[in-house]
Design a protein around this motif. Structure first.
Motif, short mmCIF file in Angstrom:
data_model
loop_
_atom_site.label_atom_id
_atom_site.label_comp_id
_atom_site.label_asym_id
_atom_site.label_seq_id
_atom_site.Cartn_x
_atom_site.Cartn_y
_atom_site.Cartn_z
N ASP A 72 6.45 -13.86 8.67
CA ASP A 72 6.32 -12.89 10.10
C ASP A 72 5.29 -12.95 11.00
O ASP A 72 4.11 -13.63 10.16
CB ASP A 72 6.81 -11.52 9.95
CG ASP A 72 5.99 -11.04 9.10
OD1 ASP A 72 4.98 -10.68 8.39
OD2 ASP A 72 6.78 -9.61 8.35
N THR A 73 5.01 -12.45 11.60
CA THR A 73 3.64 -12.18 12.81
C THR A 73 2.64 -11.28 11.93
O THR A 73 1.71 -11.97 12.22
CB THR A 73 4.53 -11.46 14.08
OG1 THR A 73 5.41 -12.03 14.56
CG2 THR A 73 2.90 -11.23 15.05
N LYS A 83 6.69 -20.50 9.36
CA LYS A 83 8.45 -19.44 9.35
C LYS A 83 9.52 -20.14 8.82
O LYS A 83 9.87 -19.02 8.32
CB LYS A 83 8.33 -20.08 11.17
CG LYS A 83 9.79 -19.07 12.15
CD LYS A 83 10.34 -19.54 13.56
CE LYS A 83 10.80 -18.88 13.59
NZ LYS A 83 11.51 -19.28 14.76
#
Length: 426
Positions: A63-64, A58
């Motif tokens: 990002d995811t 992070k």
């Protein structure tokens, strides 16, 4: 699943090995207990790493989607490395295999400690190609136990997993909060170095029997003693019952595995858990796993046949999937955790035990590597399949998929079991 002949199992029993060809039972147990300790420590360091990587990713702007790519990278690397590592253990022995795995873990943590950009975060995953302490530990336990006690002995490694899960998660969270990601990663490197010292001190060079070979045997053996010999690895699938058991392991295990790889997203988005609450839930997982694998599975494997326990684990898994399809909150999910951990633990232990009994003792490492590749396959394709189901059809679709697939496998195995029973009566 019981298509193995008595000859194969007899061969396996006859070839149960001991270090240096002549080791008494107390020394075998000492080695097994040291292996349990090494496995528990390795799981501790891995869960300690789980408290570092997401936060570091992070900070580095992941990002995811990119974090998913990072996880998939690990799955692909270990999918390739698992069978090769298992064969390495069969050829070079337990000490070499565990030493390589622990050394790779040290490098893994050192690279994590110096990761300061996204590229380094991907690079630090490369040593995972050799990080197979658990399959190597399973190989040693399989080599040093009698076939009728193997499932119980393998289940104790699951107990080690529970201990490592609780200690690693707690320790990692504390160290990361107090001292930061870099210190936590360095701590993991030091801990892995300690595991390496235990291997060098207590694990014998080999845990397999050394049958005398003729000159012809040796010549043929030199041609096949290659870690990258795919023919030797795939040869194991030709043993009676192996391919069938392997297919069941993949088909029945994949749906429940999807839920596992999607759990972090489910906990965050569906249950709305805070990090501290998520930690408590993981600890609950660990405690349930310890109780089941330490106190339940061993007793059941001593009393019931492996075929019956395999059917039971698949049936329970299907019911767990149905319950998870209709759960609405974290309390309802907690009610499914105990049967979920029971089915997962029993299914893994029984299939691993059946597969190692189906091949000679000289190939148990390769077989454990192939078993580990099933988990790697899950980490490779699970996020994609789980993400598709979750985004398009919701969390209930994951549970319903598990229910339908496992019911199908259960009915197929039950019909086959009943048919074989009728044939024996005739």
């Amino acid at each position: 699943m019981s298509g193995r002949g008595e000859t194969t199992e007899g061969t396996s029993r006859a070839s149960v090995s001991s270090p240096a060809n002549a080791t008494d039972q107390p020394k075998k147990m000492k080695i097994i207990n040291i292996v349990y300790l090494i496995a528990a420590l390795d799981i501790t360091w891995m869960f300690l790493q789980f408290s570092v990587t997401p936060y570091l990713a992070k900070k580095l702007g992941f990002d995811t989607l990119w974090f998913g790519y990072l996880q998939t990278t690990v799955g692909v690397i270990q999918l390739i490395g698992g069978p090769m590592f298992g064969r390495f253990g069969d050829i070079f022995g337990a000490r070499a295999a565990l030493s390589l795995a622990c050394s790779a873990t040290v490098v893994f943590f050192l690279l994590l400690a110096i990761a300061e950009n996204p590229a380094m975060l991907f690079i630090h995953k490369l040593p995972t190609v050799f990080m197979h302490v658990l399959p190597a530990s399973q190989m040693v336990v399989a080599d040093l136990t009698e076939p009728d006690k193997r499932a119980d002995a393998l289940s104790k490694l699951g107990l080690c997993f529970g201990v490592g899960m609780i200690v690693g998660s707690t320790l990692g969270g504390h160290l990361n909060t107090q001292y930061g990601e870099r210190f936590t990663a360095c701590f993991g490197a030091v801990g892995s170095a300690f595991s390496l010292l235990l291997v060098l001190k207590f694990i014998p060079k080999t845990t397999k029997s050394q049958a005398p070979k003729t000159n012809t045997d040796t010549a043929g053996d030199n041609q096949s003693k290659s870690v990258f010999n795919l023919r030797e690895i795939t040869r194991l699938m030709k043993f009676p019952g192996v391919t069938r058991t392997f297919i069941v392991k993949i088909v029945a295990g994949f749906p429940s595995g999807i839920f596992q790889v999607m759990f972090s997203i489910i906990a965050l988005e569906f249950f709305k858990l805070e990090p501290q609450e998520n930690g408590y839930l993981l600890a609950y997982f660990g405690i349930a796993s310890m109780v089941i694998q330490g106190g339940v599975i061993g007793r059941m494997t001593a009393r019931y046949s492996e075929n019956s326990l395999l059917l039971l684990s698949i049936a329970v898994s299907s019911l767990v999937g149905l319950a998870q399809a209709y759960m609405q909150n974290v309390f309802q999910f907690c009610l499914t955790v105990v049967p979920m951990m029971f089915s997962l633990s029993m299914f893994g232990v029984i299939t691993d035990s059946m597969l190692t009994k189906s091949v000679p003792s000289s190939d148990t490492g390769t077989m454990m590597g192939l078993c580990a590749s099933v988990q790697s396959l899950l980490r490779t394709f699970g996020p994609t399949a789980g993400g598709f189901l979750y985004v398009n059809y919701g969390i209930s679709s994951i549970g319903l998929t598990q229910f339908v697939v496992n019911i199908g496998v259960f009915v197929h195995l039950l019909q086959r079991h009943l048919r074989r029973t009728d044939e024996h009566k005739e």
